[in-house]
Design a protein around this motif. Structure first.
Motif, PDB file in Angstrom:
ATOM      1  N   ALA A  79      65.778  67.269 -20.094  1.00  0.00           N
ATOM      2  CA  ALA A  79      65.327  68.091 -18.925  1.00  0.00           C
ATOM      3  C   ALA A  79      66.770  67.437 -17.777  1.00  0.00           C
ATOM      4  O   ALA A  79      66.994  66.967 -17.115  1.00  0.00           O
ATOM      5  CB  ALA A  79      64.165  66.932 -18.226  1.00  0.00           C
ATOM      6  N   THR A  80      67.738  68.431 -18.582  1.00  0.00           N
ATOM      7  CA  THR A  80      69.056  67.941 -17.649  1.00  0.00           C
ATOM      8  C   THR A  80      69.226  69.103 -16.204  1.00  0.00           C
ATOM      9  O   THR A  80      69.704  69.012 -16.113  1.00  0.00           O
ATOM     10  CB  THR A  80      69.809  68.287 -18.601  1.00  0.00           C
ATOM     11  OG1 THR A  80      69.831  69.301 -19.366  1.00  0.00           O
ATOM     12  CG2 THR A  80      70.328  67.331 -19.462  1.00  0.00           C
ATOM     13  N   GLY A  81      68.369  70.421 -16.571  1.00  0.00           N
ATOM     14  CA  GLY A  81      68.171  71.042 -15.157  1.00  0.00           C
ATOM     15  C   GLY A  81      68.785  71.885 -14.940  1.00  0.00           C
ATOM     16  O   GLY A  81      69.750  72.493 -15.585  1.00  0.00           O
ATOM     17  N   PRO A  82      68.941  72.756 -13.891  1.00  0.00           N
ATOM     18  CA  PRO A  82      69.667  74.272 -14.367  1.00  0.00           C
ATOM     19  C   PRO A  82      71.099  73.889 -13.986  1.00  0.00           C
ATOM     20  O   PRO A  82      72.299  74.941 -14.070  1.00  0.00           O
ATOM     21  CB  PRO A  82      69.046  74.653 -12.762  1.00  0.00           C
ATOM     22  CG  PRO A  82      68.537  73.548 -12.089  1.00  0.00           C
ATOM     23  CD  PRO A  82      68.909  72.583 -12.683  1.00  0.00           C
ATOM     24  N   LEU A  83      71.600  72.458 -13.537  1.00  0.00           N
ATOM     25  CA  LEU A  83      73.484  72.739 -14.091  1.00  0.00           C
ATOM     26  C   LEU A  83      73.923  71.460 -14.418  1.00  0.00           C
ATOM     27  O   LEU A  83      74.501  70.911 -14.450  1.00  0.00           O
ATOM     28  CB  LEU A  83      73.718  71.764 -12.368  1.00  0.00           C
ATOM     29  CG  LEU A  83      73.496  72.287 -11.545  1.00  0.00           C
ATOM     30  CD1 LEU A  83      73.935  71.446  -9.775  1.00  0.00           C
ATOM     31  CD2 LEU A  83      73.531  73.782 -11.158  1.00  0.00           C
ATOM     32  N   THR A  84      73.215  72.393 -16.159  1.00  0.00           N
ATOM     33  CA  THR A  84      73.730  71.513 -17.127  1.00  0.00           C
ATOM     34  C   THR A  84      74.723  72.001 -17.282  1.00  0.00           C
ATOM     35  O   THR A  84      75.820  72.551 -17.774  1.00  0.00           O
ATOM     36  CB  THR A  84      72.831  71.889 -18.393  1.00  0.00           C
ATOM     37  OG1 THR A  84      70.865  71.890 -18.389  1.00  0.00           O
ATOM     38  CG2 THR A  84      73.402  71.089 -19.736  1.00  0.00           C
ATOM     39  N   SER A  85      75.707  70.348 -17.970  1.00  0.00           N
ATOM     40  CA  SER A  85      76.902  70.238 -18.435  1.00  0.00           C
ATOM     41  C   SER A  85      77.335  71.299 -19.468  1.00  0.00           C
ATOM     42  O   SER A  85      77.071  71.722 -19.889  1.00  0.00           O
ATOM     43  CB  SER A  85      77.760  69.078 -18.664  1.00  0.00           C
ATOM     44  OG  SER A  85      77.177  68.935 -19.887  1.00  0.00           O
ATOM     45  N   GLU A  86      78.778  72.255 -19.589  1.00  0.00           N
ATOM     46  CA  GLU A  86      79.319  72.940 -19.596  1.00  0.00           C
ATOM     47  C   GLU A  86      79.100  72.861 -21.882  1.00  0.00           C
ATOM     48  O   GLU A  86      78.541  73.023 -22.610  1.00  0.00           O
ATOM     49  CB  GLU A  86      80.698  73.405 -19.109  1.00  0.00           C
ATOM     50  CG  GLU A  86      81.494  74.215 -20.107  1.00  0.00           C
ATOM     51  CD  GLU A  86      80.293  75.683 -20.039  1.00  0.00           C
ATOM     52  OE1 GLU A  86      80.291  76.732 -20.992  1.00  0.00           O
ATOM     53  OE2 GLU A  86      79.968  76.265 -19.044  1.00  0.00           O
ATOM     54  N   PRO A  87      79.539  71.422 -21.524  1.00  0.00           N
ATOM     55  CA  PRO A  87      79.613  71.367 -23.229  1.00  0.00           C
ATOM     56  C   PRO A  87      77.834  71.020 -24.013  1.00  0.00           C
ATOM     57  O   PRO A  87      77.686  72.161 -24.874  1.00  0.00           O
ATOM     58  CB  PRO A  87      80.123  69.827 -23.727  1.00  0.00           C
ATOM     59  CG  PRO A  87      81.621  70.326 -22.219  1.00  0.00           C
ATOM     60  CD  PRO A  87      80.009  70.503 -21.572  1.00  0.00           C
ATOM     61  N   LEU A  88      77.262  70.629 -23.073  1.00  0.00           N
ATOM     62  CA  LEU A  88      75.820  70.620 -23.977  1.00  0.00           C
ATOM     63  C   LEU A  88      75.325  72.037 -23.949  1.00  0.00           C
ATOM     64  O   LEU A  88      74.294  72.573 -24.403  1.00  0.00           O
ATOM     65  CB  LEU A  88      74.556  69.733 -22.619  1.00  0.00           C
ATOM     66  CG  LEU A  88      73.364  69.338 -23.626  1.00  0.00           C
ATOM     67  CD1 LEU A  88      73.756  68.681 -25.077  1.00  0.00           C
ATOM     68  CD2 LEU A  88      72.874  67.872 -22.292  1.00  0.00           C
ATOM     69  N   SER A  89      75.360  72.453 -22.541  1.00  0.00           N
ATOM     70  CA  SER A  89      74.771  74.425 -22.582  1.00  0.00           C
ATOM     71  C   SER A  89      75.314  75.185 -23.433  1.00  0.00           C
ATOM     72  O   SER A  89      75.282  75.628 -24.053  1.00  0.00           O
ATOM     73  CB  SER A  89      75.343  74.448 -20.727  1.00  0.00           C
ATOM     74  OG  SER A  89      75.138  74.068 -19.831  1.00  0.00           O
ATOM     75  N   GLN A  90      76.491  74.912 -23.724  1.00  0.00           N
ATOM     76  CA  GLN A  90      77.620  75.180 -25.219  1.00  0.00           C
ATOM     77  C   GLN A  90      76.601  75.069 -26.462  1.00  0.00           C
ATOM     78  O   GLN A  90      75.973  76.132 -27.412  1.00  0.00           O
ATOM     79  CB  GLN A  90      78.877  74.939 -25.364  1.00  0.00           C
ATOM     80  CG  GLN A  90      79.131  75.784 -26.252  1.00  0.00           C
ATOM     81  CD  GLN A  90      79.375  77.232 -26.292  1.00  0.00           C
ATOM     82  OE1 GLN A  90      79.747  77.730 -25.357  1.00  0.00           O
ATOM     83  NE2 GLN A  90      79.283  78.304 -27.167  1.00  0.00           N
ATOM     84  N   SER A  91      76.533  73.336 -26.040  1.00  0.00           N
ATOM     85  CA  SER A  91      75.962  73.704 -28.164  1.00  0.00           C
ATOM     86  C   SER A  91      74.276  73.585 -27.758  1.00  0.00           C
ATOM     87  O   SER A  91      73.719  74.275 -28.937  1.00  0.00           O
ATOM     88  CB  SER A  91      75.350  71.456 -28.177  1.00  0.00           C
ATOM     89  OG  SER A  91      74.754  71.198 -26.935  1.00  0.00           O
ATOM     90  N   MET A  92      73.342  74.069 -26.288  1.00  0.00           N
ATOM     91  CA  MET A  92      72.273  74.825 -26.353  1.00  0.00           C
ATOM     92  C   MET A  92      71.944  76.260 -26.787  1.00  0.00           C
ATOM     93  O   MET A  92      71.309  76.835 -27.592  1.00  0.00           O
ATOM     94  CB  MET A  92      71.576  74.467 -25.028  1.00  0.00           C
ATOM     95  CG  MET A  92      70.692  72.937 -25.024  1.00  0.00           C
ATOM     96  SD  MET A  92      69.871  72.974 -23.821  1.00  0.00           S
ATOM     97  CE  MET A  92      71.071  72.230 -22.828  1.00  0.00           C
ATOM     98  N   LEU A  93      73.538  76.495 -26.559  1.00  0.00           N
ATOM     99  CA  LEU A  93      73.514  78.611 -26.832  1.00  0.00           C
ATOM    100  C   LEU A  93      73.575  78.618 -28.662  1.00  0.00           C
ATOM    101  O   LEU A  93      73.219  79.702 -28.988  1.00  0.00           O
ATOM    102  CB  LEU A  93      74.962  78.629 -26.152  1.00  0.00           C
ATOM    103  CG  LEU A  93      75.092  80.195 -26.114  1.00  0.00           C
ATOM    104  CD1 LEU A  93      74.188  80.894 -25.724  1.00  0.00           C
ATOM    105  CD2 LEU A  93      77.547  79.800 -25.876  1.00  0.00           C
TER     106      LEU A  93
END
Length: 397
Positions: A79-93
């Motif tokens: 539930a990290t929201g729309p400003l999720t950090s770049e590393p976590l965003s990349q792992s979700m990608l």
């Protein structure tokens, strides 16, 4: 958002209150009068939520950054929201195997209350509700035209090349974008003088800029509808053209940022778990809802989805006709290629078969939503029930 019983946002809050929503309960303790909106003192609200979490016997807080979805045990909720950090965003990608989606969001400036000229600005709500929750700064035609001219000519923060195809969220449209749609757009939108009698003239002004309390102490006011991407010096210069704000001191200036969200209809199950990992759940704005309370409502549902899955039970989602069910349907069933974030609105509620006048239609949609929710609650949510609309809570306060 509104807590009025005649609005979808109010219906959503009523349903959440009926389910024992702790965030809503905490929000009322930080309530700041704002007409029919549930305004809150953000700092007090944040402190109260933190205190509730820290005091809960079943919650352990681990204070560290998670940079990969596989770092955490299952089940888990992101539930990290729309400003999720770049590393976590990349792992979700990597997890979903395709691009994330983005939209631009904007925020409005906040002004020191002591710097507002009360000889010009007056307290009142539209249509004289008698609460005086807003300060109103009147503009005549010449002042309005000059303001529009300045907004059109102002220096803006331009999008980078990779952001140029990113859309704006309609519910938080920058004021410059509204002006670009037509010079009268603001006067028939957030700057409408309708229902606001200027005590000095006894008439509605040509246009009005409204200021809403930002905290309980009323030491700060938000410039309603003035989300902006103008550069900081331009904001100060232009917003001081507004009568009553000539000497405004800005506690915070407006800004724009890019928000991340998942294409939920394609990537998430109806219980908001990943289609690739049924024990990896997502909640809040990252799922494609827009708005603080909409994010809260999705978290309320995800908690129940996860509990049922862990305990081997079946949790029946709220019915499609309800406000909660319509919001869930909007982000999991609306299979559009051009999926965009949404808040709760009449367009999300199911259409009625019978044609009727707009006001009657909307009243009926809300009545159907309430009936459907109460019927579902009898079987899906055993325990005490509520028959009280949240607007009664505001009346008590």
């Amino acid at each position: 958002g509104s807590y009025a019983s005649h609005s979808p946002a109010g219906a959503l809050k009523w349903e959440a209150e009926a389910l024992g929503c702790k965030i809503l309960e905490t929000a009322w303790k930080a309530y700041v009068p704002a007409g029919m909106a549930l305004g809150i003192d953000r700092e007090l609200f944040a402190k109260n939520v933190t205190d509730v979490i820290k005091a809960h016997p079943n919650i352990e807080i681990i204070d560290r950054e998670v940079t990969h979805v596989d770092e955490v045990p299952r089940p888990t909720i992101i539930a990290t929201g729309p400003l999720t950090s770049e590393p976590l965003s990349q792992s979700m990608l990597e997890h979903f195997g395709d691009k994330f989606l983005y939209f631009f969001d904007a925020i409005a400036p906040i002004i020191d209350a002591d710097s507002i000229d009360r000889d010009i600005a007056w307290e009142a709500d539209r249509n004289d509700r008698g609460t005086g929750d807003y300060l109103n700064c009147p503009l005549d035609k010449e002042q309005y035209e000059a303001l529009i001219d300045s907004i059109e000519a102002a220096e803006k923060v331009e999008a980078k090349d990779f952001e140029k195809d990113t859309p704006f969220f309609e519910g938080c449209m920058p004021i410059e974008e509204m002006v670009r749609r037509g010079r009268e757009t603001l006067r028939h939108g957030p700057l409408s003088g309708k229902g606001l009698d200027n005590p000095k003239t006894g008439r509605w002004p040509y246009a009005v800029v409204q200021l809403r309390k930002e905290n309980k102490a009323a030491t700060a006011y938000n410039l309603v509808g003035f989300q902006t991407k103008m550069k900081y010096p331009e904001q100060k210069r232009i917003f001081r053209m507004i009568p009553g704000l000539e000497n405004a001191e800005f506690l915070k200036l407006g800004s724009i940022h890019r928000n991340l969200f998942i294409h939920s209809p394609k990537r998430l199950n109806e219980d908001l778990s990943s289609k690739k990992d049924p024990l990896l759940f997502f909640a809040g704005q990252i799922t494609g809802v827009e708005g603080y309370f909409e994010s809260t409502a999705i978290g309320l549902l995800v908690a129940r989805f996860l509990k049922a899955k862990v305990q081997g039970e079946t949790f029946t989602p709220p019915p499609r006709a309800s406000a909660l069910g319509s919001l869930l349907h909007g982000i999991t069933k609306e299979d559009k290629e051009n999926f965009q974030p949404t808040n709760i609105n009449f367009g999300l509620l199911p259409p009625l078969e019978k044609r009727m006048k707009k006001r009657d239609k909307r009243d009926r949609q809300l009545a159907v939503a309430r009936e459907a929710f109460l019927e579902w609650q009898k079987s899906a949510e055993p325990g005490p029930k509520t028959e009280v609309y949240v607007e009664s809570r505001a009346a008590q306060l």
